[in-house]
Design an enzyme around this catalytic site. Structure first.
Site, PDB file in Angstrom:
ATOM      1  N   GLU A  58       1.285  -1.600   0.324  1.00  0.00           N
ATOM      2  CA  GLU A  58       0.119  -0.197  -0.081  1.00  0.00           C
ATOM      3  C   GLU A  58       0.620   1.149   0.153  1.00  0.00           C
ATOM      4  O   GLU A  58       0.545   1.924  -0.630  1.00  0.00           O
ATOM      5  CB  GLU A  58      -0.838   0.249   1.671  1.00  0.00           C
ATOM      6  CG  GLU A  58      -2.102  -1.260   1.479  1.00  0.00           C
ATOM      7  CD  GLU A  58      -1.235  -2.188   2.115  1.00  0.00           C
ATOM      8  OE1 GLU A  58      -0.064  -3.035   2.250  1.00  0.00           O
ATOM      9  OE2 GLU A  58      -1.698  -2.879   3.185  1.00  0.00           O
ATOM     10  N   CYS A  90      -0.124   1.135   7.549  1.00  0.00           N
ATOM     11  CA  CYS A  90      -0.303   0.804   6.860  1.00  0.00           C
ATOM     12  C   CYS A  90      -1.693   2.560   6.594  1.00  0.00           C
ATOM     13  O   CYS A  90      -1.595   3.505   5.333  1.00  0.00           O
ATOM     14  CB  CYS A  90      -0.479  -0.038   5.676  1.00  0.00           C
ATOM     15  SG  CYS A  90       0.688  -0.479   5.194  1.00  0.00           S
ATOM     16  N   ALA A 168       5.466 -47.079  -8.435  1.00  0.00           N
ATOM     17  CA  ALA A 168       5.981 -47.621  -8.880  1.00  0.00           C
ATOM     18  C   ALA A 168       5.631 -49.240  -9.308  1.00  0.00           C
ATOM     19  O   ALA A 168       4.987 -49.485  -8.804  1.00  0.00           O
ATOM     20  CB  ALA A 168       7.770 -48.242  -8.402  1.00  0.00           C
ATOM     21  N   SER A 174       9.963 -46.437 -11.825  1.00  0.00           N
ATOM     22  CA  SER A 174       8.574 -45.656 -11.786  1.00  0.00           C
ATOM     23  C   SER A 174       8.749 -44.115 -13.085  1.00  0.00           C
ATOM     24  O   SER A 174       8.315 -43.824 -13.161  1.00  0.00           O
ATOM     25  CB  SER A 174       8.710 -44.966 -11.025  1.00  0.00           C
ATOM     26  OG  SER A 174      10.235 -44.190 -10.498  1.00  0.00           O
ATOM     27  N   LEU A 210      16.456 -33.380  -7.797  1.00  0.00           N
ATOM     28  CA  LEU A 210      15.781 -32.355  -7.887  1.00  0.00           C
ATOM     29  C   LEU A 210      15.816 -30.549  -8.100  1.00  0.00           C
ATOM     30  O   LEU A 210      14.818 -29.607  -7.401  1.00  0.00           O
ATOM     31  CB  LEU A 210      15.386 -32.228  -5.765  1.00  0.00           C
ATOM     32  CG  LEU A 210      15.057 -33.764  -5.806  1.00  0.00           C
ATOM     33  CD1 LEU A 210      15.184 -33.776  -4.071  1.00  0.00           C
ATOM     34  CD2 LEU A 210      13.062 -34.557  -6.073  1.00  0.00           C
ATOM     35  N   GLU A 302       8.138 -34.800  -2.436  1.00  0.00           N
ATOM     36  CA  GLU A 302       8.615 -35.601  -3.836  1.00  0.00           C
ATOM     37  C   GLU A 302       8.245 -37.061  -3.489  1.00  0.00           C
ATOM     38  O   GLU A 302       9.217 -37.662  -4.177  1.00  0.00           O
ATOM     39  CB  GLU A 302       8.861 -35.359  -4.675  1.00  0.00           C
ATOM     40  CG  GLU A 302       9.176 -33.834  -5.078  1.00  0.00           C
ATOM     41  CD  GLU A 302       9.374 -32.822  -6.538  1.00  0.00           C
ATOM     42  OE1 GLU A 302       9.381 -33.961  -7.568  1.00  0.00           O
ATOM     43  OE2 GLU A 302       9.863 -32.220  -6.560  1.00  0.00           O
TER      44      GLU A 302
END
Ligand code: AOF
Ligand code: ZN
Length: 374
Positions: A58, A90, A168, A174, A210, A302
């Site tokens: 803001e 703000c 898998a 997999s 990854l 994951e």
């Protein structure tokens, strides 16, 4: 980037504010916030919160609007704050700038605000409404909302499963259950997560790096997520791809693991986190409090199946993202999740705010997990 001068309605301005909010990539544990000042149907100022401790959206939008803010409308993705934190309130700046109307997307659940910002604006004679595109704003701020509620990072459990829920084949293979479009989506998910979490078995079996392909988001921001490997035993091959140096790596081990294992990881450039023991080996809730304390707002798990099961069993997988492939493996295949202790259909965990996205031959099913007992 600035659309200064462009004509806009309030809803058009809110869409723009959401777009601006999404540019804030290092805000955690603060929210992602975008703001637009409208005057006579034109955008005269824009701003977004870019990093924790920096100026609020803001304030930046008002600064850009200057004198034009007087009599204007401030459209903002979060209720303006009324407290002094790392920066000032703000609301005071909005009132001082002479804004006559504030349109906010959602209330700020921070207990220091919690509706107080809207009340303070009204008390100062500023018209204030809340709720426009609220679910879009909440979606953007899932990590902030999760942290406020639980003190933990947002854990998203991603899995690629066959139609019959296998991850898998019996030989462990997999790659690939899901198609190219799904894998591109996974890259986008990684790019918008601050950390990726896997179990040591996944490292041993699949040896994933990854990492990110080149600029999957197209935004030019290719900071890769921190890779976190959870290991009970501390047995991980030093030449595993997670130690390739392409992104920071953390090895999370139970308290009391002998120091020799730790030295091997540190020699490979990884940090070692000691986590208290818990039900499945490590206290995963403690791990997610630690990631939050380290500024990692969202963590993408994951795999594999046993880590995923622990996360669901312990009510820690806040969201799931299952890529369901048009493939069948049969009962010999590895099930996506192990026993959860659910004995009748009434006990099934359901998702809220479900989204389905077709991705070539696959479908991505995403949603928040509703844990009944909590
Ligand atoms: C932000 N950016 O644009 C808005 C926020 O300690 P501070 O000063 O950084 O304030 C953080 C709190 O301010 C945050 O928890 C939220 O309640 C409120 N609004 N925060 O970081 C912004 N509008
Ligand atoms: Zn503020």
């Amino acid at each position: 980037m600035s659309r200064q001068g462009a004509p806009s309605s309030e809803s058009g301005a809110m869409l723009r504010a959401l777009e601006l909010a999404a540019l804030g990539r290092r805000t955690f544990p603060n929210p992602m916030v975008g703001a637009v000042v409208l005057k006579d149907g034109r955008i005269v100022g824009e701003g977004y919160h870019s990093c924790c401790g920096g100026p609020h959206a803001e304030v930046l939008a008002l600064r850009e609007a200057g004198g034009e803010a007087r009599g204007g409308t401030l459209v903002v993705t979060l209720e303006p704050c009324c407290h002094t934190g790392r920066t000032g309130p703000c609301v005071a700046e909005i009132v001082a700038a002479g804004i006559s109307k504030v349109v906010a997307a959602m209330e700020d659940p921070d207990p220091r605000v919690d509706g107080g910002g809207l009340r303070a604006l009204r008390e100062a004679g500023v018209e204030a409404s809340c709720g426009m595109m609220g679910s879009e704003a909440a979606r953007l701020n899932q990590a902030y909302l999760c942290y406020l509620e639980t003190g933990r990072s947002l854990l998203v459990l991603k899995m690629a499963v066959t139609l019959d829920g296998r991850i898998a084949a019996p030989d462990g293979s997999s790659r690939w259950i899901s198609g190219e479009a799904s894998r591109a989506e996974v890259a986008r998910m990684r790019a918008s997560s601050q950390a990726v979490l896997v179990g040591a078995n996944t490292v041993r079996l699949d040896n994933p790096a990854l990492g990110l392909p080149t600029d999957p988001s197209g935004s030019g921001d290719t900071t890769p997520p921190v890779r976190i490997v959870v290991t009970r035993s501390g047995r991980l091959a030093p030449n595993s791809s997670v130690f390739d140096g392409s992104a920071p790596t953390v090895v999370a081990v139970p308290d009391g693991l002998p120091g020799s294992a730790e030295a091997v990881f540190e020699d490979n450039g990884a940090a070692v986190w000691h986590i208290p023991a818990g039900p499945g080996g490590l206290d995963l809730g403690a791990l997610l409090r630690m990631t939050a304390a380290e500024g990692l707002g969202s963590v993408l798990c994951e795999g594999g199946a046993s880590l995923a099961t622990s996360l669901v069993r312990e009510g820690l997988a806040a969201r799931v993202a299952f890529f369901v492939a048009s493939a069948i493996l049969g009962g010999e295949g590895r099930a996506s999740l192990d026993a959860l202790g659910i004995s009748s259909i009434g006990g099934a965990l359901r998702l809220s705010e479900v989204r389905h996205t077709p991705l070539g031959p696959d479908v991505l099913v995403e949603g928040s997990v509703v844990y009944r007992s909590r």
